[in-house]
Design an enzyme around this catalytic site. Sequence first.
Site, PDB file in Angstrom:
ATOM      1  CG  ASN A 186     -21.688 -43.227 -35.880  1.00 10.12           C
ATOM      2  OD1 ASN A 186     -22.807 -43.506 -35.484  1.00 10.12           O
ATOM      3  ND2 ASN A 186     -20.727 -42.813 -35.073  1.00 10.12           N
TER       4      ASN A 186
ATOM      5  CG  HIS B 109     -13.480 -44.220 -43.517  1.00 12.90           C
ATOM      6  ND1 HIS B 109     -13.608 -44.973 -42.379  1.00 12.90           N
ATOM      7  CD2 HIS B 109     -13.484 -42.941 -43.099  1.00 12.90           C
ATOM      8  CE1 HIS B 109     -13.698 -44.178 -41.324  1.00 12.90           C
ATOM      9  NE2 HIS B 109     -13.623 -42.934 -41.731  1.00 12.90           N
TER      10      HIS B 109
END
Length: 260
Positions: free
Chosen positions: A182, A212
């Site tokens: 997402n 990330h």
Amino acid sequence: MRIGLIGGGNIGKFLLQSINIDGLLSGDKIAGIYTRNQQAAAELATEFAVENYSDIQSLIQSNIDLVVEAATIKVVKDYAAAILASGKDLVLTSIGALADEDFYKNIEEICRESGAMIHLPSGAIGGLDVLKAAKSIGELESVSITTRKPPQALPGAPADQEQVMFEGSAAEAIELFPKNINVSIILSLAGLGPEQTGVKIISDPAVSKNSHTIEATGSFGTLSLKVENDPMPNNPKTSYLAALSVLSALKNKNAVIKMG
Ligand SMILES: NC(=O)C1=CN([C@@H]2O[C@H](COP(=O)(O)OP(=O)(O)OC[C@H]3O[C@@H](n4cnc5c(N)ncnc54)[C@H](O)[C@@H]3O)[C@@H](O)[C@H]2O)C=CC1
Ligand SMILES: O=C([O-])CC(=O)C(=O)O
């Protein structure tokens, strides 16, 4: 503020605990819950003193001010229009639903008609403020995200060796990994869109955190940002920061001084 919650999984339970038990949103409370597993919902309703609704319409028609979705992309696609048409604001976690441009435009139009608003928490990443500012005069050139997770956080990942599970656009990534990436869609929405945002997903048995790494270039200069997220205790797929970002979005919803 009376909150309706969809989903009683990791993020849902975190919100129930933080808001209804720990009182982290001053006077606000989660008043009602709707989730797929009715037995789990009944238990949560008792534990956290919330009303348990067996269908979405009953939750929407109840005495709530806004809805927090902490469920799935399908839930967003199925129910967002009805929630927003009722004039209630919606806070999303399954932001991947907005990769579908027709769906995005449709719910945007519903918001314009009903006056409802959609809030998108930053989720398990950061840097969105940089991308928004960089693209404000259309001079954002490239955006990419490399996500590295332990194998138990990714479907089909081998247990014993590092493997690149995906490399391509955010649009393709969210189709193949709807529960895991997402973050690439909120990054797309802040920046260059799902087709133009690069995604690499790596399964790595040597790591315990969900990391990330975001890289971007433009006339502003360059961005390089790495978040190393601890997973939620009961779901390695979801980073703790994602749950915190929902709480933060709720805290800041009615702020008169807005940041970023
Ligand atoms: N924006 C971001 O950065 C992040 C987003 N996420 C997304 O947030 C969402 C929630 O995450 P978690 O709480 O960890 O997931 P979870 O899997 O622990 O909980 C999901 C909940 O949704 C409920 N649910 C599923 N289908 C439903 C339906 N049709 N109707 C009603 N309830 C339904 C399940 O029963 C469960 O209670 C997921 O879509 C996840 O992919 C997760 C991490 C980061
Ligand atoms: O929680 C994370 O690290 C990211 C994640 O699952 C998602 O973006 O769907």
